[in-house]
Design a protein around this motif. Structure first.
Motif, PDB file in Angstrom:
ATOM      1  N   LEU A 311       0.842  -1.186   0.000  1.00 54.45           N
ATOM      2  CA  LEU A 311       0.000   0.000   0.000  1.00 54.45           C
ATOM      3  C   LEU A 311       0.881   1.241   0.000  1.00 54.45           C
ATOM      4  O   LEU A 311       1.841   1.346   0.772  1.00 54.45           O
ATOM      5  N   GLU A 312       0.537   2.198  -0.874  1.00 55.00           N
ATOM      6  CA  GLU A 312       1.248   3.468  -0.886  1.00 55.00           C
ATOM      7  C   GLU A 312       0.718   4.339   0.251  1.00 55.00           C
ATOM      8  O   GLU A 312      -0.500   4.523   0.399  1.00 55.00           O
ATOM      9  N   LEU A 313       1.637   4.893   1.046  1.00 59.56           N
ATOM     10  CA  LEU A 313       1.266   5.726   2.188  1.00 59.56           C
ATOM     11  C   LEU A 313       1.315   7.206   1.804  1.00 59.56           C
ATOM     12  O   LEU A 313       1.978   7.597   0.821  1.00 59.56           O
ATOM     13  N   PRO A 314       0.622   8.058   2.576  1.00 66.42           N
ATOM     14  CA  PRO A 314       0.552   9.486   2.216  1.00 66.42           C
ATOM     15  C   PRO A 314       1.906  10.182   2.120  1.00 66.42           C
ATOM     16  O   PRO A 314       2.068  11.121   1.334  1.00 66.42           O
ATOM     17  N   ASP A 315       2.897   9.748   2.886  1.00 66.77           N
ATOM     18  CA  ASP A 315       4.199  10.418   2.862  1.00 66.77           C
ATOM     19  C   ASP A 315       5.121   9.875   1.777  1.00 66.77           C
ATOM     20  O   ASP A 315       6.308  10.235   1.718  1.00 66.77           O
ATOM     21  N   GLY A 316       4.606   8.987   0.903  1.00 67.22           N
ATOM     22  CA  GLY A 316       5.398   8.459  -0.198  1.00 67.22           C
ATOM     23  C   GLY A 316       6.053   7.127   0.085  1.00 67.22           C
ATOM     24  O   GLY A 316       6.597   6.494  -0.834  1.00 67.22           O
ATOM     25  N   ARG A 317       6.037   6.686   1.318  1.00 62.89           N
ATOM     26  CA  ARG A 317       6.587   5.369   1.625  1.00 62.89           C
ATOM     27  C   ARG A 317       5.629   4.277   1.145  1.00 62.89           C
ATOM     28  O   ARG A 317       4.456   4.531   0.822  1.00 62.89           O
ATOM     29  N   THR A 318       6.108   3.039   1.129  1.00 64.25           N
ATOM     30  CA  THR A 318       5.295   1.885   0.706  1.00 64.25           C
ATOM     31  C   THR A 318       5.206   0.900   1.857  1.00 64.25           C
ATOM     32  O   THR A 318       6.236   0.503   2.433  1.00 64.25           O
ATOM     33  N   LEU A 319       3.980   0.546   2.211  1.00 63.23           N
ATOM     34  CA  LEU A 319       3.741  -0.464   3.249  1.00 63.23           C
ATOM     35  C   LEU A 319       3.820  -1.848   2.624  1.00 63.23           C
ATOM     36  O   LEU A 319       3.184  -2.128   1.600  1.00 63.23           O
ATOM     37  N   LEU A 320       4.592  -2.739   3.250  1.00 58.53           N
ATOM     38  CA  LEU A 320       4.673  -4.149   2.853  1.00 58.53           C
ATOM     39  C   LEU A 320       4.337  -4.993   4.079  1.00 58.53           C
ATOM     40  O   LEU A 320       4.918  -4.786   5.153  1.00 58.53           O
ATOM     41  N   SER A 321       3.418  -5.947   3.931  1.00 61.68           N
ATOM     42  CA  SER A 321       3.098  -6.810   5.072  1.00 61.68           C
ATOM     43  C   SER A 321       2.614  -8.167   4.590  1.00 61.68           C
ATOM     44  O   SER A 321       1.977  -8.283   3.538  1.00 61.68           O
ATOM     45  N   VAL A 322       2.971  -9.171   5.377  1.00 58.25           N
ATOM     46  CA  VAL A 322       2.419 -10.516   5.204  1.00 58.25           C
ATOM     47  C   VAL A 322       2.151 -11.057   6.609  1.00 58.25           C
ATOM     48  O   VAL A 322       2.775 -10.622   7.589  1.00 58.25           O
ATOM     49  N   GLY A 323       1.227 -11.995   6.706  1.00 55.20           N
ATOM     50  CA  GLY A 323       0.936 -12.575   8.012  1.00 55.20           C
ATOM     51  C   GLY A 323      -0.111 -13.655   7.907  1.00 55.20           C
ATOM     52  O   GLY A 323      -0.651 -13.930   6.833  1.00 55.20           O
ATOM     53  N   GLY A 324      -0.393 -14.261   9.046  1.00 55.21           N
ATOM     54  CA  GLY A 324      -1.392 -15.322   9.064  1.00 55.21           C
ATOM     55  C   GLY A 324      -1.892 -15.594  10.465  1.00 55.21           C
ATOM     56  O   GLY A 324      -1.119 -15.554  11.427  1.00 55.21           O
ATOM     57  N   ARG A 344      -3.385  -1.309   7.859  1.00 49.17           N
ATOM     58  CA  ARG A 344      -3.462  -0.230   6.873  1.00 49.17           C
ATOM     59  C   ARG A 344      -3.769   1.108   7.541  1.00 49.17           C
ATOM     60  O   ARG A 344      -3.154   2.140   7.236  1.00 49.17           O
ATOM     61  N   GLY A 345      -4.766   1.063   8.454  1.00 49.51           N
ATOM     62  CA  GLY A 345      -5.155   2.320   9.101  1.00 49.51           C
ATOM     63  C   GLY A 345      -4.029   2.939   9.904  1.00 49.51           C
ATOM     64  O   GLY A 345      -3.778   4.154   9.830  1.00 49.51           O
ATOM     65  N   MET A 346      -3.311   2.136  10.699  1.00 46.85           N
ATOM     66  CA  MET A 346      -2.226   2.673  11.519  1.00 46.85           C
ATOM     67  C   MET A 346      -1.051   3.115  10.657  1.00 46.85           C
ATOM     68  O   MET A 346      -0.380   4.111  10.966  1.00 46.85           O
ATOM     69  N   ALA A 347      -0.781   2.388   9.565  1.00 51.18           N
ATOM     70  CA  ALA A 347       0.317   2.785   8.689  1.00 51.18           C
ATOM     71  C   ALA A 347       0.002   4.113   7.995  1.00 51.18           C
ATOM     72  O   ALA A 347       0.876   4.991   7.879  1.00 51.18           O
ATOM     73  N   VAL A 348      -1.239   4.269   7.533  1.00 46.78           N
ATOM     74  CA  VAL A 348      -1.639   5.534   6.909  1.00 46.78           C
ATOM     75  C   VAL A 348      -1.547   6.670   7.918  1.00 46.78           C
ATOM     76  O   VAL A 348      -1.215   7.819   7.573  1.00 46.78           O
ATOM     77  N   ALA A 349      -1.809   6.374   9.203  1.00 48.31           N
ATOM     78  CA  ALA A 349      -1.729   7.398  10.251  1.00 48.31           C
ATOM     79  C   ALA A 349      -0.287   7.726  10.618  1.00 48.31           C
ATOM     80  O   ALA A 349      -0.056   8.606  11.469  1.00 48.31           O
ATOM     81  N   GLY A 350       0.704   7.070  10.037  1.00 52.53           N
ATOM     82  CA  GLY A 350       2.099   7.396  10.262  1.00 52.53           C
ATOM     83  C   GLY A 350       2.775   6.600  11.358  1.00 52.53           C
ATOM     84  O   GLY A 350       3.903   6.937  11.763  1.00 52.53           O
ATOM     85  N   ILE A 351       2.158   5.536  11.872  1.00 52.47           N
ATOM     86  CA  ILE A 351       2.758   4.728  12.938  1.00 52.47           C
ATOM     87  C   ILE A 351       3.801   3.788  12.333  1.00 52.47           C
ATOM     88  O   ILE A 351       3.520   3.077  11.361  1.00 52.47           O
ATOM     89  N   GLU A 352       4.978   3.760  12.914  1.00 54.39           N
ATOM     90  CA  GLU A 352       6.059   2.923  12.396  1.00 54.39           C
ATOM     91  C   GLU A 352       5.830   1.449  12.743  1.00 54.39           C
ATOM     92  O   GLU A 352       5.031   1.126  13.636  1.00 54.39           O
ATOM     93  N   PRO A 353       6.541   0.521  12.062  1.00 50.77           N
ATOM     94  CA  PRO A 353       6.255  -0.914  12.207  1.00 50.77           C
ATOM     95  C   PRO A 353       6.331  -1.451  13.630  1.00 50.77           C
ATOM     96  O   PRO A 353       5.468  -2.236  14.043  1.00 50.77           O
ATOM     97  N   GLY A 354       7.343  -1.073  14.427  1.00 47.06           N
ATOM     98  CA  GLY A 354       7.452  -1.603  15.784  1.00 47.06           C
ATOM     99  C   GLY A 354       6.274  -1.232  16.651  1.00 47.06           C
ATOM    100  O   GLY A 354       5.581  -2.102  17.215  1.00 47.06           O
ATOM    101  N   PRO A 355       5.979   0.085  16.830  1.00 52.20           N
ATOM    102  CA  PRO A 355       4.792   0.473  17.591  1.00 52.20           C
ATOM    103  C   PRO A 355       3.498  -0.063  16.995  1.00 52.20           C
ATOM    104  O   PRO A 355       2.552  -0.389  17.720  1.00 52.20           O
ATOM    105  N   LEU A 356       3.465  -0.181  15.660  1.00 53.52           N
ATOM    106  CA  LEU A 356       2.267  -0.729  15.011  1.00 53.52           C
ATOM    107  C   LEU A 356       2.000  -2.153  15.487  1.00 53.52           C
ATOM    108  O   LEU A 356       0.861  -2.528  15.788  1.00 53.52           O
ATOM    109  N   MET A 357       3.047  -2.971  15.564  1.00 54.97           N
ATOM    110  CA  MET A 357       2.897  -4.354  16.045  1.00 54.97           C
ATOM    111  C   MET A 357       2.394  -4.378  17.486  1.00 54.97           C
ATOM    112  O   MET A 357       1.555  -5.195  17.864  1.00 54.97           O
TER     113      MET A 357
END
Length: 500
Positions: A311-324, A344-357
């Motif tokens: 997913l493309e994020l608002p700041d130009g970065r790209t979110l990559l995720s896999v899981g199960g 997706r929602g937290m990544a779009v809000a600018g939360i980085e991967p560690g805090p997001l987890m």
């Protein structure tokens, strides 16, 4: 006249059998041999006493009934074993097969007292002398002491269920009045209150002027057999109902999965920067060429909660995720939809991967459907060509460069949902043009370590491939026929080379 008490005999013990098919073949051979012996024997007895002929014929008819019942139930058992029910129906299917087996066993297996659930007795009613002769075994079938003797034709209906009395009356009338053979079933209530189903077969005994002098019959207790048949019908109905439910649940799971997973097919180029007003055009030298593939489990009924996402994020970065998620079916796919939406929602809000987890872990802690989740989440910055990522009990992404591959060094992180208050570290990896990232859910093979080793062995082919989509085809070819117990996903991201 030979004594009809010679009909008292236990059913034979079941033969040893390796497979149901072998037993069916044996039953068919016995049936064919019985028909041949019956024809020859009846022809040989044409000049002997009529009573002996009648008795011989009755014994053959009884054997035919036994073999036909056995063959029918073995066919049902083979049909049940041949079916491939969904895994959610396995227990019900086993119950149905067990019910058929119980019916066959009850028909064949003798107990330690010399009798079996399919006991056989005989009776004769002499119309000229009013004499009634019952075998000892028939008395026991009716719950009577052999010393009490048998029931007359006038007394017998009072022991029969009211609904079955017309059946008995019609059989007796046809035999005594019209001279027809007897063949039918009815239920009786014994002295001890037990209800038994009795199959009666016989024929009239004619005197010299052709009138009916007596009626005799062989009676078989088929109670256990009929109970087994009812159990089979009930189990089959339950199995069909469970299969309908399983088909419905699978359809819903597939629909949820298709609605939630990214709709793109083939390759995708991110960041596109055409979805956010004011965003600058992409730097072609730092964009990601993306492709993904979903690999189903060997059982079509085991739709799981695996996902892949870019997913493309608002700041130009790209979110990559896999899981199960653990589990299968609608519950797992709905849980996957919830988590993927949260990612997706937290990544779009600018939360980085560690805090997001960490926040995902909190979300699972208060969820009404507890689950364990393994996941990898990364955010790729095209300006610096760096990947910031975190993991939760999940295989690390694989980095392929210059013909070789290696797993990235994993930051700390336990499975989501395993414990409350868990902290998730994050790591950073700088990428170069031409680098290839492979993210997978760890279920490509039966063990995650084996999948990682096999993916690394594909390094020469993956690094030489022309684009992410070709890489996905290579992985799909290598793992497409793998007998997986669960579904799996793979996401491939390739850093595009800078234009000259």
């Amino acid at each position: 006249m030979p004594s009809p008490r010679s009909a008292d005999h236990p059913a034979v013990s079941p033969p040893q059998r390796d497979t149901v098919d072998a037993l069916i073949s044996q039953t068919q051979r016995l049936r064919g041999g019985l028909d041949a012996v019956r024809r020859d024997t009846v022809a040989d007895l044409s000049g002997t006493d009529d009573a002996q002929l009648r008795w011989q014929r009755a014994v053959y008819e009884l054997a035919v009934h036994q073999l036909d019942d056995l063959g029918r139930h073995l066919d049902q058992l083979r049909e049940g074993l041949a079916a491939d029910p969904p895994e959610t129906d396995a227990e019900t299917a086993a119950e149905a097969a067990a019910a058929v087996t119980a019916a066959v066993t009850a028909e064949c297996a003798a107990d330690g007292r010399g009798s079996s659930p399919s006991r056989v007795g005989s009776a004769e009613w002499n119309l000229l002398t009013d004499e009634v002769t019952w075998s000892d075994e028939l008395c026991r079938i009716f719950g009577r002491h052999p010393g009490d003797g048998g029931l007359t034709l006038d007394e017998l209906p009072s022991w029969v269920f009211s609904e079955d009395q017309p059946i008995l009356t019609a059989m007796v009338t046809d035999c005594l009045v019209d001279g027809k053979p007897i063949d039918g079933e009815f239920r009786v209530v014994c002295v001890d209150g037990a209800v038994r189903t009795v199959h009666m077969a016989g024929e009239p005994v004619l005197d010299s002027d052709g009138s009916t002098a007596a009626m005799w019959a062989v009676l078989r207790d088929v109670s256990e057999l009929r109970r087994g048949e009812r159990a089979v019908r009930e189990s089959r109905d339950t199995l069909r109902h469970q299969r309908r439910i399983a088909r419905t649940e699978r359809r819903l799971a597939v629909e949820v999965q298709e609605a939630v997973l990214p709709p793109w097919r083939g390759s995708l180029r991110l960041p596109a920067r055409d979805g956010f007003p004011g965003a600058e055009p992409p730097d072609d030298g730092a964009a990601l060429d993306l492709a993904a593939h979903y690999l189903p489990s060997e059982s079509s009924a085991r739709i799981g909660g695996d996902w892949y996402d870019a997913l493309e994020l608002p700041d130009g970065r790209t979110l990559l995720s896999v899981g199960g998620l653990t589990g299968h079916g609608v519950t797992a796919t709905c849980g996957m939809a919830m988590l993927l939406g949260a990612v997706r929602g937290m990544a779009v809000a600018g939360i980085e991967p560690g805090p997001l987890m960490g926040r995902l872990n909190q979300l699972l802690a208060v969820s009404s459907q507890p689950a364990l989740v393994g996941a990898v989440c990364g955010q790729y910055d095209p300006d610096t060509r760096t990947l910031l990522w975190a993991q939760a009990g999940h295989p690390a992404p694989l980095l392929f460069r210059d013909g070789t591959g290696r797993p990235l060094r994993s930051p700390e992180g336990v499975l989501l949902g395993a414990t409350t208050g868990a902290a998730y570290a994050q790591a950073e990896e700088r990428l170069e043009p031409g680098d290839l990232l492979v993210l997978h859910t760890g279920r490509l093979a039966r063990d995650a370590e084996g999948a990682t080793e096999r993916l690394l062995a594909l390094a020469p082919r993956l690094t030489a491939a022309h684009g992410a989509q070709e890489c996905v085809r290579t992985v799909a070819e290598a793992f497409g026929d793998e007998p997986r117990a669960n579904d799996a996903c793979v996401l491939i991201a390739r850093v595009t080379a800078a234009r000259a």
